[in-house]
Write an enzyme that holds these catalytic residues in place. Structure first.
Site, PDB file in Angstrom:
ATOM      1  N   HIS A  38       0.823  -1.222   0.000  1.00 41.36           N
ATOM      2  CA  HIS A  38       0.000   0.000   0.000  1.00 41.36           C
ATOM      3  C   HIS A  38       0.851   1.262   0.000  1.00 41.36           C
ATOM      4  CE1 HIS A  38      -3.747   2.022   0.179  1.00 41.36           C
ATOM      5  NE2 HIS A  38      -4.402   1.115   0.862  1.00 41.36           N
ATOM      6  N   SER A  39       2.102   1.186   0.425  1.00 41.44           N
ATOM      7  CA  SER A  39       2.957   2.370   0.423  1.00 41.44           C
ATOM      8  C   SER A  39       3.257   2.846  -1.000  1.00 41.44           C
ATOM      9  CB  SER A  39       4.265   2.095   1.169  1.00 41.44           C
ATOM     10  OG  SER A  39       4.986   1.041   0.559  1.00 41.44           O
TER      11      SER A  39
END
Length: 463
Positions: free
Chosen positions: A138-139
């Site tokens: 998700h980063s």
């Protein structure tokens, strides 16, 4: 030990740093079903020539400097380390969908499974099930960025030179206007009032107020519990038929009405006569805050243009539902209440506030404190919901027609996570549960599917 900083290193955004914290470490899974057997060589060639490997996020590793701050550093991509090929069936389940869901259930509690010595993504190819799973940290970006990038590498089946067309992306879309856009005093007053009410509610949810315990409640530590997954399938035609029942209703309104009705049905089965009518059960919806919507902004996403920048640009809405026993006389009341609530949320600045306060806390108090607040709001609510609108025409990747698109993410403290993606006339909702709390997600899916049919039946009778 930290690495010496390079001039070409790029610092992570505050949201990117948040998703690297242990409590909020998240991986997105994009699932693509294919019509024909998968040609591994063709798939690898497609990946090597894709826009994904032209984007710096997908060709960088995450490093920390001597002060512990995270940076992106460009590196060479070894495609063989990113493509995981599984030749055999991944489960003894009788059908492909159940086997794939079992595999995803295992991945959902393996948030540490992406090695930090390579860019934070993988593609798992399940040959026996004709399925590909894009596993992306998700980063690197939110669901809007990642789905845009994924679909940019697809083509229409009936026009192999054309990219898919998507009208809009996102969960419950926030009203992107600011106060200068409000055309009269009453609209401005409503915006201020709803913003005040919802922002105060968001703050107290972050601090101490929580939902009452129900048979679907999670809590601290539940993200580590074993998972089960099932798929609820809806015809978009049935959902669109409901739009005629309530003026200006949207697909998001209908989705939330389905969840309200279906969850009440399920709780009637799990806890008959134990819950009071009107009991509040709070969900968290992801809000796309970009000023433009859709796949057509991919070039802007990659360039980082204002308003459409790559990365994580989403806020949160708190969306409450209220338990009602299944003998409610008019099920369309679920839709009317859902529309009224979501309309008020759109008129507020709750989504923008949650995004801005998250950035402020990350920048001034640090990632650990921001992660703690984010974790608390999850523990104090009951479920997560997201909705991504995909292409409505059939598409293909590497010349292989796509049969379905689905998405889910790593486990959260919630015992119930709902992720819906629409594609080619269907809407598939992945229902991820903590199996020791909700042991029967297949039955819960049927409750959601039956809720849509019941709502449609009553809408047809009224028309």
């Amino acid at each position: 030990m930290g690495s010496p900083a390079n001039d070409s290193d790029e610092p992570l955004t505050p949201a990117g740093r948040l998703f690297l914290q242990p409590e909020t470490n998240q991986i997105i899974h994009c699932v693509i079903g294919l019509k024909n057997p998968i040609d591994i060589h063709a798939m690898k060639a497609e990946i090597l020539n894709s826009l994904m490997l032209k984007h710096p996020r997908f060709t960088s590793i995450m490093v920390r400097d001597h002060r512990g701050f995270e940076h992106w550093r460009r590196t060479q991509v070894d495609i063989d380390r990113h493509v995981v090929i599984i030749d055999h069936p991944v489960s003894a389940a009788a059908d492909d969908q159940s086997a794939i869901n079992e595999y995803l259930s295992e991945l959902s509690i393996d948030a540490s499974g992406l090695s930090a010595d390579k860019p934070l993504w993988e593609i798992h190819i399940l040959k026996a099930h004709k399925c590909g799973i894009f596993r992306i940290h998700h980063s690197l970006g939110d669901g809007i960025s990642l789905m845009s990038l994924l679909l940019a590498n697809c083509r229409k089946v009936n026009d192999p030179d054309a990219m898919p067309t998507v009208v809009s992306f996102g969960g419950t879309k926030s009203n992107g206007r600011n106060w200068m856009d409000w055309r009269n005093l009453w609209d401005f007053v409503r915006m201020v009032w709803f913003s005040f009410i919802f922002v105060m509610e968001f703050i107290v949810r972050c601090l101490w107020v929580r939902d009452r315990k129900t048979p679907v409640s999670g809590g601290a530590g539940v993200e580590l519990w074993p998972r089960k997954m099932a798929t609820a399938r809806f015809l978009l035609e049935d959902m669109k038929a409901l739009k005629k029942a309530v003026v200006n209703a949207t697909i998001n309104d209908i989705l939330f009405a389905i969840i309200s009705c279906g969850l009440s049905r399920y709780l009637d089965f799990r806890a008959p006569n134990e819950l009071k009518d009107g009991l509040r059960i709070t969900g968290i919806a992801m809000v796309n805050l970009r000023s433009q919507q859709g796949l057509q902004v991919l070039s802007d996403l990659m360039k980082g243009n204002s308003g459409t920048r790559w990365g994580n640009k989403f806020g949160m809405f708190l969306l409450p539902i209220y338990y009602q026993r299944s003998n409610i006389s008019d099920p369309l009341e679920y839709l009317k209440r859902a529309k009224q609530m979501i309309d008020r949320k759109k008129q507020s600045l709750e989504g923008h506030f949650s995004y801005k306060i998250g950035n402020f806390v990350m920048s001034n108090l640090g990632a650990k404190f921001a992660s703690m607040l984010n974790y608390r709001v999850l523990c104090n609510t009951t479920f997560t919901i997201s909705n991504v609108v995909g292409p409505q025409e059939e598409i293909m990747i590497a010349g292989n027609p796509v049969t379905y698109l689905r998405a889910n993410n790593s486990a959260l403290p919630h015992a119930l996570t709902l992720n819906m993606v629409s594609y080619a006339g269907m809407a598939d909702m992945q229902v991820q549960v903590a199996k020791d709390i909700i042991p029967d997600p297949e039955f819960l899916c049927k409750c959601f599917e039956d809720a849509l049919l019941e709502l449609k039946k009553h809408a047809t009778l009224k028309n």
